[in-house]
Enzyme design. Sequence first.
Site, PDB file in Angstrom:
ATOM      1  N   ILE A  16     -17.828   2.765  -8.679  1.00 29.63           N
ATOM      2  CA  ILE A  16     -17.627   1.657  -9.689  1.00 29.63           C
ATOM      3  C   ILE A  16     -16.182   1.479  -9.601  1.00 29.63           C
ATOM      4  O   ILE A  16     -15.188   2.348  -9.744  1.00 29.63           O
ATOM      5  CB  ILE A  16     -18.201   2.110 -10.972  1.00 29.63           C
ATOM      6  CG1 ILE A  16     -19.738   2.288 -10.803  1.00 29.63           C
ATOM      7  CG2 ILE A  16     -18.065   1.112 -11.936  1.00 29.63           C
ATOM      8  CD1 ILE A  16     -20.424   3.246 -12.157  1.00 29.63           C
ATOM      9  N   PHE A  65     -15.681   6.800 -10.626  1.00 26.58           N
ATOM     10  CA  PHE A  65     -15.425   5.756 -11.453  1.00 26.58           C
ATOM     11  C   PHE A  65     -13.923   5.878 -11.069  1.00 26.58           C
ATOM     12  O   PHE A  65     -13.308   6.477 -10.883  1.00 26.58           O
ATOM     13  CB  PHE A  65     -15.454   6.163 -12.691  1.00 26.58           C
ATOM     14  CG  PHE A  65     -16.813   5.957 -13.650  1.00 26.58           C
ATOM     15  CD1 PHE A  65     -17.277   4.982 -14.334  1.00 26.58           C
ATOM     16  CD2 PHE A  65     -17.491   6.999 -13.403  1.00 26.58           C
ATOM     17  CE1 PHE A  65     -18.466   4.769 -14.877  1.00 26.58           C
ATOM     18  CE2 PHE A  65     -18.829   7.120 -14.227  1.00 26.58           C
ATOM     19  CZ  PHE A  65     -19.156   5.992 -14.729  1.00 26.58           C
ATOM     20  N   ASP A  66     -13.543   4.414 -10.860  1.00 23.40           N
ATOM     21  CA  ASP A  66     -12.293   4.232 -10.753  1.00 23.40           C
ATOM     22  C   ASP A  66     -11.559   4.188 -12.157  1.00 23.40           C
ATOM     23  O   ASP A  66     -12.418   4.346 -13.127  1.00 23.40           O
ATOM     24  CB  ASP A  66     -12.003   2.835 -10.202  1.00 23.40           C
ATOM     25  CG  ASP A  66     -10.450   1.888 -10.140  1.00 23.40           C
ATOM     26  OD1 ASP A  66      -9.588   2.750  -9.876  1.00 23.40           O
ATOM     27  OD2 ASP A  66     -10.377   1.073 -10.844  1.00 23.40           O
ATOM     28  N   LEU A  67     -10.272   4.497 -12.154  1.00 19.37           N
ATOM     29  CA  LEU A  67      -9.793   4.498 -13.641  1.00 19.37           C
ATOM     30  C   LEU A  67      -8.934   3.331 -14.136  1.00 19.37           C
ATOM     31  O   LEU A  67      -9.642   2.779 -14.995  1.00 19.37           O
ATOM     32  CB  LEU A  67      -8.420   5.825 -13.506  1.00 19.37           C
ATOM     33  CG  LEU A  67      -8.008   6.058 -14.801  1.00 19.37           C
ATOM     34  CD1 LEU A  67      -8.912   6.221 -16.089  1.00 19.37           C
ATOM     35  CD2 LEU A  67      -6.923   7.251 -14.570  1.00 19.37           C
ATOM     36  N   ASP A  68      -8.189   2.981 -13.664  1.00 24.75           N
ATOM     37  CA  ASP A  68      -7.260   1.779 -14.081  1.00 24.75           C
ATOM     38  C   ASP A  68      -8.120   0.294 -13.936  1.00 24.75           C
ATOM     39  O   ASP A  68      -8.576   0.215 -12.879  1.00 24.75           O
ATOM     40  CB  ASP A  68      -5.989   1.396 -13.397  1.00 24.75           C
ATOM     41  CG  ASP A  68      -5.162   2.471 -13.900  1.00 24.75           C
ATOM     42  OD1 ASP A  68      -5.077   3.265 -14.775  1.00 24.75           O
ATOM     43  OD2 ASP A  68      -4.044   2.530 -12.948  1.00 24.75           O
TER      44      ASP A  68
END
Length: 224
Positions: A169, A12-15
């Site tokens: 993602i 997962f990307d964060l921002d």
Amino acid sequence: MSRASTRHAIFFDLDGTLSDPFEGIASCYRHALTQLSRPVPAATELATFIGPPLRQGFATLLATSDQVLVEQAVTLYRERYATHGAFENRLYDEVPEMLRALNDGTRRLYVATAKARVFAERIIEHFGLSAHFAHVYGPELDGRFENKADLLAHALEREGLDPASCVMIGDRAQDVRAARQNGLVPVGVSYGYGSKEELLEAGAVVICSSPRELASWIRSEGPR
């Protein structure tokens, strides 16, 4: 490390994917630019810098290739980010439920973000999400792994994962391109800071409009 093809994983990307960091990121960009006596763009323009690496953002905002100036701006940004900006942030609705649904023992979850690892770890802990993730991957403060494709390659090697069994993602084109460069399944989300057009042009196989839709797609259509 040998590849373990039976270990499915989601990065997962964060921002813009797990959380909405606009308030903190924008305030820290404003702080750095003000301290350097440079013009501060409108909020709508600052929003376009959520996702790409920080040094790249400052090089664009300052219209410079002077790395000394860029590093000065990064230092000023991080002075405020470390004490305030990191926590001027909120989880997107449905994210905790999505993570619980996906963290069911059949796959491992990771964070792969352009945000410096030390800050990403603090944010994941702040939101009470640490138990969901096997590891948080992000650049070091000196810029190592700032390129997301390099970051993913590092994570895959460290974890011994088969890219074909993994999903990346994110909400921006660089997330999708990094996934494709490393052989992961690239999935976009449209509720973050990138447009559907940006994600499709980069090569996303699907674009989900909410964390709930994302969890449903992964459980029904993701790598087996």
